[in-house]
Design an enzyme around this catalytic site. Structure first.
Site, PDB file in Angstrom:
ATOM      1  N   ARG A 123      22.466  17.813 -52.900  1.00 31.41           N
ATOM      2  CA  ARG A 123      23.832  18.303 -52.619  1.00 31.41           C
ATOM      3  C   ARG A 123      24.763  17.994 -53.785  1.00 31.41           C
ATOM      4  O   ARG A 123      25.560  18.838 -54.203  1.00 31.41           O
ATOM      5  CB  ARG A 123      24.322  17.661 -51.325  1.00 31.41           C
ATOM      6  CG  ARG A 123      25.742  18.024 -50.881  1.00 31.41           C
ATOM      7  CD  ARG A 123      25.942  17.485 -49.473  1.00 31.41           C
ATOM      8  NE  ARG A 123      27.339  17.365 -49.085  1.00 31.41           N
ATOM      9  CZ  ARG A 123      28.047  18.324 -48.486  1.00 31.41           C
ATOM     10  NH1 ARG A 123      27.495  19.489 -48.249  1.00 31.41           N
ATOM     11  NH2 ARG A 123      29.301  18.109 -48.136  1.00 31.41           N
ATOM     12  N   HIS A 129      34.001  20.006 -46.772  1.00 31.58           N
ATOM     13  CA  HIS A 129      34.816  18.801 -46.892  1.00 31.58           C
ATOM     14  C   HIS A 129      36.160  18.983 -46.195  1.00 31.58           C
ATOM     15  O   HIS A 129      36.715  20.082 -46.178  1.00 31.58           O
ATOM     16  CB  HIS A 129      35.052  18.452 -48.366  1.00 31.58           C
ATOM     17  CG  HIS A 129      33.850  17.875 -49.022  1.00 31.58           C
ATOM     18  ND1 HIS A 129      33.627  17.935 -50.376  1.00 31.58           N
ATOM     19  CD2 HIS A 129      32.780  17.216 -48.507  1.00 31.58           C
ATOM     20  CE1 HIS A 129      32.487  17.346 -50.666  1.00 31.58           C
ATOM     21  NE2 HIS A 129      31.955  16.902 -49.549  1.00 31.58           N
ATOM     22  N   ARG A 133      24.399  19.546 -46.041  1.00 32.28           N
ATOM     23  CA  ARG A 133      23.909  18.208 -45.723  1.00 32.28           C
ATOM     24  C   ARG A 133      22.553  18.322 -45.023  1.00 32.28           C
ATOM     25  O   ARG A 133      22.307  19.287 -44.299  1.00 32.28           O
ATOM     26  CB  ARG A 133      24.897  17.473 -44.820  1.00 32.28           C
ATOM     27  CG  ARG A 133      26.306  17.346 -45.395  1.00 32.28           C
ATOM     28  CD  ARG A 133      27.248  16.703 -44.390  1.00 32.28           C
ATOM     29  NE  ARG A 133      28.598  16.563 -44.928  1.00 32.28           N
ATOM     30  CZ  ARG A 133      29.580  17.450 -44.771  1.00 32.28           C
ATOM     31  NH1 ARG A 133      29.351  18.559 -44.071  1.00 32.28           N
ATOM     32  NH2 ARG A 133      30.773  17.252 -45.284  1.00 32.28           N
ATOM     33  N   TYR A 157      31.701  14.208 -55.824  1.00 29.23           N
ATOM     34  CA  TYR A 157      30.415  14.822 -56.118  1.00 29.23           C
ATOM     35  C   TYR A 157      30.277  15.210 -57.585  1.00 29.23           C
ATOM     36  O   TYR A 157      29.205  15.598 -58.027  1.00 29.23           O
ATOM     37  CB  TYR A 157      30.234  16.090 -55.268  1.00 29.23           C
ATOM     38  CG  TYR A 157      29.875  15.786 -53.843  1.00 29.23           C
ATOM     39  CD1 TYR A 157      28.577  15.933 -53.384  1.00 29.23           C
ATOM     40  CD2 TYR A 157      30.831  15.332 -52.951  1.00 29.23           C
ATOM     41  CE1 TYR A 157      28.241  15.650 -52.069  1.00 29.23           C
ATOM     42  CE2 TYR A 157      30.513  15.049 -51.639  1.00 29.23           C
ATOM     43  CZ  TYR A 157      29.225  15.208 -51.203  1.00 29.23           C
ATOM     44  OH  TYR A 157      28.901  14.915 -49.913  1.00 29.23           O
ATOM     45  N   LYS A 189      29.897  17.420 -40.299  1.00 28.59           N
ATOM     46  CA  LYS A 189      30.347  16.027 -40.304  1.00 28.59           C
ATOM     47  C   LYS A 189      31.722  15.893 -39.670  1.00 28.59           C
ATOM     48  O   LYS A 189      32.035  14.888 -39.033  1.00 28.59           O
ATOM     49  CB  LYS A 189      30.366  15.515 -41.752  1.00 28.59           C
ATOM     50  CG  LYS A 189      30.723  14.057 -41.911  1.00 28.59           C
ATOM     51  CD  LYS A 189      30.630  13.656 -43.368  1.00 28.59           C
ATOM     52  CE  LYS A 189      30.991  12.194 -43.578  1.00 28.59           C
ATOM     53  NZ  LYS A 189      30.903  11.807 -45.005  1.00 28.59           N
ATOM     54  N   HIS A 207      20.079  13.646 -50.433  1.00 30.49           N
ATOM     55  CA  HIS A 207      21.506  13.954 -50.557  1.00 30.49           C
ATOM     56  C   HIS A 207      21.902  14.267 -51.995  1.00 30.49           C
ATOM     57  O   HIS A 207      22.891  14.961 -52.240  1.00 30.49           O
ATOM     58  CB  HIS A 207      22.336  12.782 -50.030  1.00 30.49           C
ATOM     59  CG  HIS A 207      23.771  13.116 -49.771  1.00 30.49           C
ATOM     60  ND1 HIS A 207      24.164  13.959 -48.751  1.00 30.49           N
ATOM     61  CD2 HIS A 207      24.907  12.741 -50.411  1.00 30.49           C
ATOM     62  CE1 HIS A 207      25.487  14.077 -48.764  1.00 30.49           C
ATOM     63  NE2 HIS A 207      25.960  13.346 -49.762  1.00 30.49           N
TER      64      HIS A 207
END
Length: 304
Positions: free
Chosen positions: A240, A271, A141, A280, A164, A237
């Site tokens: 990614r 994740h 990220r 994704y 995150k 982003h």
């Protein structure tokens, strides 16, 4: 008055463990808008006036919800702060923006444009080339990349500490990524910067996200990619997203291999759940070809 209220509100959110970055930006914009019109307290009419300036129904509702939460907190301390109705702008459902999958030559063009940034003799060109190249090559990220410190580059790989979900992870690096990082470190260590941040500005300060985003928009313009995503600008982003999709494209086609690969990819991306990784995976010609081949094999009685 409103600025002081906002500062206390943001500090409270940070003390509770929330990053509160996007919300802070939105609320600062609202407070500036309101104070320019002489407001000392939140007014429902002003919230709606500001929220309606957003370009889409989803963004307008998000603006309203963000300020409404601020208003609820402020009203508990001072009833002069008005609380706008939650459905004042309707109930637009959030629609996830489909990712833009960069072609390999588009990423190459972005990195070449970054390498041509001015001033040429400064750390700026190699820094932005390395930053965007690292995101494209590892899928980290942008916030994780900007939080990296010099000692996060280890012999075993890249240590991602500020994630995150507040979990650290170690990313093994391809030899080409390691080589690019080593080249950047050589340039970085010649600069007399006291900061320990890996990515720094020409003044030696850690890079704020808004500065990085503005540079990225400039690079999109320089490379002809501005508006390339059905009239919208591709995002940082999306690098990614592209990493995740290209990774899946290289996976063997049998079910067991895909399951193992998805789990490893989910861990690598940081994740919390493997199901988060599925968002994704955008269909590309390569993936669609693999799906078609698997379907044909299944139809003819082979093993998919």
């Amino acid at each position: 008055m409103l600025s002081q209220d906002l500062a206390l509100y943001v500090d409270r959110q940070h003390s509770l463990g929330f990053k509160f970055r996007i919300q802070s930006i939105l609320l600062r914009n609202f407070v500036t808008f309101a104070e320019e019109r002489g407001d000392r307290h939140i007014k429902s009419v002003r919230v709606l006036e500001w929220a309606k300036q957003a370009p889409s129904p989803e963004q307008r509702c998000n603006r309203l919800r963000t300020v409404r939460r601020f208003a609820l907190a402020m009203n508990a301390e001072d009833a002069r702060h008005q609380i706008p109705a939650a459905d004042a702008l309707g109930n637009a459902a959030y629609q996830r923006q489909p990712p833009y999958i960069y072609a390999p030559d588009e990423i190459t063009r972005l990195l070449h444009a970054a390498a041509a940034l001015k001033p040429a003799a400064s750390i700026r060109p190699v820094m932005y080339t390395t930053l965007f190249g690292l995101i494209a090559a590892t899928g980290v990220r942008v916030a994780e990349a900007l939080a990296l410190r010099l000692d996060d580059i280890t012999a075993d790989g890249l240590v991602i500490r500020k994630t995150k979900y507040h979990k650290s992870r170690l990313l093994p690096l391809h030899a080409t990524v390691r080589h690019a990082l080593d080249a950047y470190l050589n340039a970085r260590q010649t600069m007399p910067f006291p900061e320990h941040a890996l990515f720094v500005s020409v003044t030696g300060k850690p890079l704020p996200y808004n500065t990085v985003r503005n540079v990225f928009l400039h690079l999109l313009d320089r490379t002809g990619l501005k508006g390339a995503h059905s009239g919208r600008d591709p995002r940082i982003h999306d690098l990614r997203h592209t990493f995740a999709v290209r990774s899946l494209e290289q996976c063997p086609h049998d079910h067991a291999a895909v399951a193992r690969h998805a789990l490893a990819l989910s861990t690598y991306l940081g994740h919390a759940h493997v199901t988060d990784t599925y968002w994704y995976l955008e269909a590309t010609p390569v993936l669609m070809g693999q799906i078609a081949a698997a379907g044909e094999t299944l139809l003819t009685g082979g093993a998919a």
